[in-house]
Design an enzyme around this catalytic site. Structure first.
Site, short mmCIF file in Angstrom:
data_model
loop_
_atom_site.label_atom_id
_atom_site.label_comp_id
_atom_site.label_asym_id
_atom_site.label_seq_id
_atom_site.Cartn_x
_atom_site.Cartn_y
_atom_site.Cartn_z
CB SER A 1 -0.93 0.00 1.23
OG SER A 1 -1.83 1.08 1.18
CG ASP A 2 2.97 4.84 -1.70
OD1 ASP A 2 3.95 4.72 -0.95
OD2 ASP A 2 2.72 5.88 -2.35
CD GLN A 3 -2.93 8.09 2.84
OE1 GLN A 3 -2.29 8.56 3.78
NE2 GLN A 3 -4.14 7.59 2.98
N GLY B 1 -3.01 3.67 -2.85
CA GLY B 1 -2.84 2.51 -3.72
C GLY B 1 -2.81 1.24 -2.89
#
Length: 206
Positions: A68-70, A105
């Site tokens: 995950s990425d933000q 994501g």
């Protein structure tokens, strides 16, 4: 059930994943998180989520890996983690009274079959109009120095907002659990069918 691996060292994402009651391990991927030329926020977070998951596949070939990425976007500008008290105050002063978009994501990668499931979850917030003293008080109380946008919505940070808009408030913290459950089901994992007598959900760093 395939073993789950959270490709993150974030305590916030770990705490969110614990909500599903599934056993999992954690490991930190080593990737270059620099944006590419002309890459939109949505494209950036999805690419990085996939890259984080796949980066650990070689050393964990039998796991379902969650990446995950933000990023936080304000008026077309990406905002990262403030890193300091002054940086957090400056960031919140800039955002007060303004709408801000958070792109998260999410990727679930089956390291055995190489099946890749990915998506981007959008969550929008509108900050209240705040005084500098209010902002300083908040930063001193919660010290959100490692949070994009300089707040912790799961804590006192909720008082900074006038309005929230999105499908899953967990997405704002960094891991959209509603969408993750959908991806897990695609790989045959259903948290609602996981027995209460199974092992503890406490993560075990590898």
């Amino acid at each position: 059930m395939p073993e789950l691996l959270l490709a993150s060292s974030s305590p916030y994402r770990r705490q969110l994943l614990e909500k599903l009651g599934l056993p999992f391990h954690t490991a930190s991927p080593d990737i270059d998180e620099s944006p590419q030329a002309d890459e939109t926020p949505s494209q950036l977070v999805e690419r990085l989520a996939i890259s984080k998951a796949k980066a650990l596949a070689g050393s964990h070939p039998d796991k379902l890996i969650i990446g995950s990425d933000q990023v936080c976007s304000h008026q077309g500008q990406l905002l990262g983690k403030p890193g300091s008290r002054d940086g957090a105050i400056q960031q919140l002063m800039q955002l007060q009274g303004q709408p801000v978009s958070f792109y998260t994501g999410l990727c679930l990668y089956n390291a055995t079959t190489e099946a890749t499931h990915s998506l981007v979850d959008l969550f929008s917030v509108e900050f209240r109009s705040l005084s500098e003293q209010q902002i300083c008080n908040y930063v001193d109380r919660e010290s959100p120095l490692d949070c994009a946008g300089s707040f912790k919505s799961e804590g006192l940070g909720i008082a900074l907002f006038k309005r929230l808009e999105g499908d899953d408030p967990n997405s704002l913290v960094g891991l959209p659990l509603i969408r993750l459950v959908e991806l897990l089901k695609a790989e045959g994992v259903d948290p609602l069918n996981f027995g209460a007598a199974e092992p503890s959900t406490q993560p075990k760093p590898l």
